[in-house]
Design an enzyme around this catalytic site. Structure first.
Site, PDB file in Angstrom:
ATOM      1  N   ASP A 134       0.805  -1.226   0.000  1.00 44.62           N
ATOM      2  CA  ASP A 134       0.000   0.000   0.000  1.00 44.62           C
ATOM      3  C   ASP A 134       0.841   1.279   0.000  1.00 44.62           C
ATOM      4  O   ASP A 134       0.342   2.338   0.371  1.00 44.62           O
ATOM      5  CB  ASP A 134      -0.934  -0.006   1.216  1.00 44.62           C
ATOM      6  N   CYS A 158     -23.674   4.984   2.805  1.00 45.32           N
ATOM      7  CA  CYS A 158     -22.649   6.033   2.800  1.00 45.32           C
ATOM      8  C   CYS A 158     -23.242   7.363   3.272  1.00 45.32           C
ATOM      9  O   CYS A 158     -24.180   7.890   2.656  1.00 45.32           O
ATOM     10  CB  CYS A 158     -22.060   6.195   1.403  1.00 45.32           C
ATOM     11  N   CYS A 212     -13.680   6.031   8.165  1.00 44.58           N
ATOM     12  CA  CYS A 212     -15.079   5.623   8.241  1.00 44.58           C
ATOM     13  C   CYS A 212     -15.167   4.156   7.853  1.00 44.58           C
ATOM     14  O   CYS A 212     -14.584   3.739   6.851  1.00 44.58           O
ATOM     15  CB  CYS A 212     -15.917   6.478   7.301  1.00 44.58           C
TER      16      CYS A 212
END
Length: 347
Positions: free
Chosen positions: A133, A197, A240
């Protein structure tokens, strides 16, 4: 011979601590690059200029390392022991994404990747490179084609065994390994991740405008968070988990064995009143080894002030009032907003 190599590498990877292993060629279909450039052309990457700058390298593993012939994709389970969304109703605490409640996964995984890659290089006399990553690699498309799972409508990887809770790492190698079969898409007609969302960041299934995503806003975005998103952020002060946590496939997930991912007690349910007064030294101390540390004290306190403004807890006014004069414009301006919100809640 190839099957024996795959079996041996898989066994070694599991022994080192990886939970999922798959293999793919060092290439990706043209459609992956096309989707990436569409994302960038629409400016859906926001402040993440590095995505545009490094886009040519993302098109294929060979663009990053021409000698690569195969990719070994590894997954590390980080499933929490409870639903992260349960904290959203606790308005006086800061909700930190479950992946960031202890040590930085980059450090945890890279140690294992290096160990496995070293073994592969020695065992099969080949060259290797490890990535987790931090390089321009399309980890999720590669993981899907290596059979670890499929990219869900929330754009993240979904596993039949681990749900939405897999960290990914990759080993590129000059060793030729027979690729695994791609994972089938098992999302069906479910749209729970899209529907939940808070900021409507998804433009379509499998497509996201990062500029609206709370994870992007609280982590990557360096300026003031736009007014239109502040209420939706609630008490989320770093990241989130909603679209991940709502996934029905999580019913098969088991709590991560890796203790480095288990929440540290002081980060489990931290009080907003304690977090907002952190100076730089205290911030760095609290978030030592945590990925939270990389956003810095000012952006973090900016996020905490949004949560305080959303808390309705007027008792916090004396605590945040001095922050109107903070040296950081990010903090000072957001303190003004939070004070105004709390004062309105008293009317």
């Amino acid at each position: 011979m190839s099957d024996a190599i795959k079996k041996s590498i898989t066994e070694q990877a599991k022994a080192i601590g990886f939970d999922a292993v798959g293999f793919y060629v060092a290439d990706l279909p043209l459609e992956i690059s096309t989707n990436l450039y569409n994302f960038l052309e629409n400016n859906h990457h926001g402040d993440m200029g590095w995505m545009l700058e490094k886009a040519p390298y993302r098109s294929s593993p060979k663009a990053l390392w021409a000698e690569a012939r195969s990719v070994i994709m590894l997954g590390h389970n980080y499933a929490p022991d409870s639903n992260p969304m349960e904290k959203l109703e606790q308005k006086t605490i800061g909700n930190i994404s479950c992946y960031a409640l202890n040590e930085d996964y980059h450090d945890v995984i890279k140690k294992r990747l290096k160990k496995l890659a070293g073994w592969v290089a020695q065992e099969y006399s080949c060259d290797v490179k490890v990535f987790v990553d931090t390089a321009p690699i399309m980890e999720k498309p590669l993981a899907e084609r290596a059979g670890l799972g499929w990219q869900g409508k929330h754009t993240c990887l979904v596993s039949r065994e681990f749900g939405s809770w897999l960290f990914l790492g990759a080993i590129f190698t000059t060793l030729k390994i027979e690729p695994d079969n791609s994972a089938a898409d098992n999302c069906g007609s479910c749209t729970k991740c899209l529907d939940i969302c808070p900021t409507n960041a998804f433009t379509a299934a499998g497509k996201i405008d990062a500029r609206k995503c709370i994870s992007y806003l609280t982590i990557e975005h360096k300026g003031q968070i736009p007014l239109e998103f502040r209420k939706a952020i609630g008490n989320r002060i770093y990241g989130c988990d909603d679209c991940l946590a709502i996934c029905p496939w999580n019913k098969f997930a088991k709590t991560a064995n890796e203790t480095a991912y288990h929440p540290r007690a002081e980060l489990q349910s931290p009080l907003l009143k304690d977090l907002v007064v952190l100076d730089d030294a205290a911030f760095r101390s609290l978030f030592r080894k945590s990925p939270v540390k990389r956003i810095g004290r000012d952006r973090f306190v900016r996020n905490v002030l949004i949560a305080i403004g959303n808390s309705g807890d007027a008792s916090l006014l004396p605590t945040i009032n001095p922050l109107k004069n903070d040296e950081s414009p990010l903090v000072a301006e957001m303190a003004e907003w939070a004070i105004d919100e709390l004062e309105k809640s008293m009317l």
